[in-house]
Design a protein around this motif. Sequence first.
Motif, PDB file in Angstrom:
ATOM      1  N   LYS A 113       0.830  -1.199   0.000  1.00 57.23           N
ATOM      2  CA  LYS A 113       0.000   0.000   0.000  1.00 57.23           C
ATOM      3  C   LYS A 113       0.874   1.263   0.000  1.00 57.23           C
ATOM      4  O   LYS A 113       2.089   1.198  -0.076  1.00 57.23           O
ATOM      5  N   TYR A 114       0.229   2.388   0.090  1.00 56.13           N
ATOM      6  CA  TYR A 114       0.934   3.672   0.072  1.00 56.13           C
ATOM      7  C   TYR A 114       1.072   4.209   1.493  1.00 56.13           C
ATOM      8  O   TYR A 114       0.145   4.115   2.301  1.00 56.13           O
ATOM      9  N   ASN A 115       2.237   4.789   1.786  1.00 60.71           N
ATOM     10  CA  ASN A 115       2.379   5.416   3.103  1.00 60.71           C
ATOM     11  C   ASN A 115       2.284   6.937   3.021  1.00 60.71           C
ATOM     12  O   ASN A 115       2.398   7.623   4.026  1.00 60.71           O
ATOM     13  N   LEU A 116       2.060   7.448   1.811  1.00 62.81           N
ATOM     14  CA  LEU A 116       1.831   8.875   1.630  1.00 62.81           C
ATOM     15  C   LEU A 116       0.883   9.067   0.451  1.00 62.81           C
ATOM     16  O   LEU A 116       1.126   8.556  -0.645  1.00 62.81           O
ATOM     17  N   VAL A 117      -0.203   9.776   0.677  1.00 63.22           N
ATOM     18  CA  VAL A 117      -1.105  10.175  -0.401  1.00 63.22           C
ATOM     19  C   VAL A 117      -1.375  11.668  -0.241  1.00 63.22           C
ATOM     20  O   VAL A 117      -1.592  12.160   0.877  1.00 63.22           O
ATOM     21  N   TYR A 118      -1.341  12.374  -1.357  1.00 60.66           N
ATOM     22  CA  TYR A 118      -1.581  13.819  -1.349  1.00 60.66           C
ATOM     23  C   TYR A 118      -2.802  14.127  -2.206  1.00 60.66           C
ATOM     24  O   TYR A 118      -2.865  13.751  -3.373  1.00 60.66           O
ATOM     25  N   ASP A 119      -3.769  14.792  -1.608  1.00 58.71           N
ATOM     26  CA  ASP A 119      -5.009  15.149  -2.298  1.00 58.71           C
ATOM     27  C   ASP A 119      -5.151  16.664  -2.359  1.00 58.71           C
ATOM     28  O   ASP A 119      -5.275  17.334  -1.343  1.00 58.71           O
ATOM     29  N   TYR A 120      -5.125  17.186  -3.586  1.00 52.00           N
ATOM     30  CA  TYR A 120      -5.362  18.616  -3.801  1.00 52.00           C
ATOM     31  C   TYR A 120      -6.126  18.757  -5.116  1.00 52.00           C
ATOM     32  O   TYR A 120      -5.712  18.215  -6.134  1.00 52.00           O
ATOM     33  N   THR A 121      -7.198  19.463  -5.084  1.00 53.44           N
ATOM     34  CA  THR A 121      -8.110  19.603  -6.226  1.00 53.44           C
ATOM     35  C   THR A 121      -8.471  18.244  -6.811  1.00 53.44           C
ATOM     36  O   THR A 121      -8.642  18.096  -8.022  1.00 53.44           O
ATOM     37  N   PHE A 122      -8.601  17.239  -5.921  1.00 52.87           N
ATOM     38  CA  PHE A 122      -9.077  15.926  -6.351  1.00 52.87           C
ATOM     39  C   PHE A 122     -10.455  15.664  -5.765  1.00 52.87           C
ATOM     40  O   PHE A 122     -11.430  15.502  -6.494  1.00 52.87           O
ATOM     41  N   LEU A 123     -10.558  15.666  -4.437  1.00 50.33           N
ATOM     42  CA  LEU A 123     -11.877  15.494  -3.827  1.00 50.33           C
ATOM     43  C   LEU A 123     -12.825  16.588  -4.305  1.00 50.33           C
ATOM     44  O   LEU A 123     -13.991  16.315  -4.614  1.00 50.33           O
ATOM     45  N   CYS A 124     -12.339  17.795  -4.415  1.00 52.31           N
ATOM     46  CA  CYS A 124     -13.224  18.894  -4.813  1.00 52.31           C
ATOM     47  C   CYS A 124     -13.633  18.810  -6.282  1.00 52.31           C
ATOM     48  O   CYS A 124     -14.568  19.494  -6.705  1.00 52.31           O
ATOM     49  N   ALA A 125     -12.954  17.956  -7.049  1.00 57.65           N
ATOM     50  CA  ALA A 125     -13.276  17.836  -8.475  1.00 57.65           C
ATOM     51  C   ALA A 125     -14.336  16.788  -8.753  1.00 57.65           C
ATOM     52  O   ALA A 125     -14.825  16.696  -9.879  1.00 57.65           O
ATOM     53  N   MET A 126     -14.682  15.990  -7.747  1.00 57.36           N
ATOM     54  CA  MET A 126     -15.683  14.944  -7.972  1.00 57.36           C
ATOM     55  C   MET A 126     -17.018  15.329  -7.352  1.00 57.36           C
ATOM     56  O   MET A 126     -17.084  16.089  -6.373  1.00 57.36           O
ATOM     57  N   GLU A 127     -18.081  14.808  -7.933  1.00 57.47           N
ATOM     58  CA  GLU A 127     -19.407  15.125  -7.442  1.00 57.47           C
ATOM     59  C   GLU A 127     -19.551  14.712  -5.973  1.00 57.47           C
ATOM     60  O   GLU A 127     -19.005  13.701  -5.546  1.00 57.47           O
ATOM     61  N   PRO A 128     -20.271  15.501  -5.177  1.00 56.94           N
ATOM     62  CA  PRO A 128     -20.389  15.227  -3.748  1.00 56.94           C
ATOM     63  C   PRO A 128     -20.863  13.815  -3.407  1.00 56.94           C
ATOM     64  O   PRO A 128     -20.483  13.285  -2.362  1.00 56.94           O
TER      65      PRO A 128
END
Length: 208
Positions: A113-128
């Motif tokens: 698995k991943y030990n680092l994930v970065y989310d920027y303008t990803f969650l906000c780009a998908m429908e609620p």
Amino acid sequence: MSEDQLRTNIDWEKKWQQGRSRWDYGQPSPALVTLLQTEEARVLIPASGLGLVPGCGHGYDVEFFASEKRHMRGLEISQTCVDLLNQKYPNAKEENFDFICADFFDFEVPEQKYNLVYDYTFLCAMEPYLRPQWAKRMNEIIAKDGVLITLMYPVNGQEEEGGPPPFPLSEEIYHDLLADNFELMYINDAIGHAERFGMEKIAIWKKK
């Protein structure tokens, strides 16, 4: 929720083909750069291992995070975008990062698995309606004690001119989505791109 409902209604491939990616500032967000210079935050971020930037766009954050000890992967759902990234970064392999075209909700996850994930303008780009599935997937792909960095945008409750995406978010929404499986370790107002002042917060969450 059906498998079909897990898919966004936004045609990102068409947007990339038409050159309508919108959020290209030519560099990582100053808020992220500042975060990695802040001792309180930097000690929380793994210095080695595997990292992921979903919805990586033009790839600036993938390159920024990559190091000799940390392999970074950028994920995009648009093949046009990934083709452009591979042309833009011909030496990515030597610099310990790469890009894949895949669906965030069902791409193949490394065994460790991943030990680092970065989310920027990803969650906000998908429908609620996809937000609970986003949180579920983050829990699936991040290793125990791994971290999720969220540059929360926009958190002022306002939409950008032209309408969503981005879809407005809030600190409370992130808490509701992540609190069951992640512990909030750090949060602060973010000072990023000038036109987004007052619209961003940056946080680090540790997988329980």
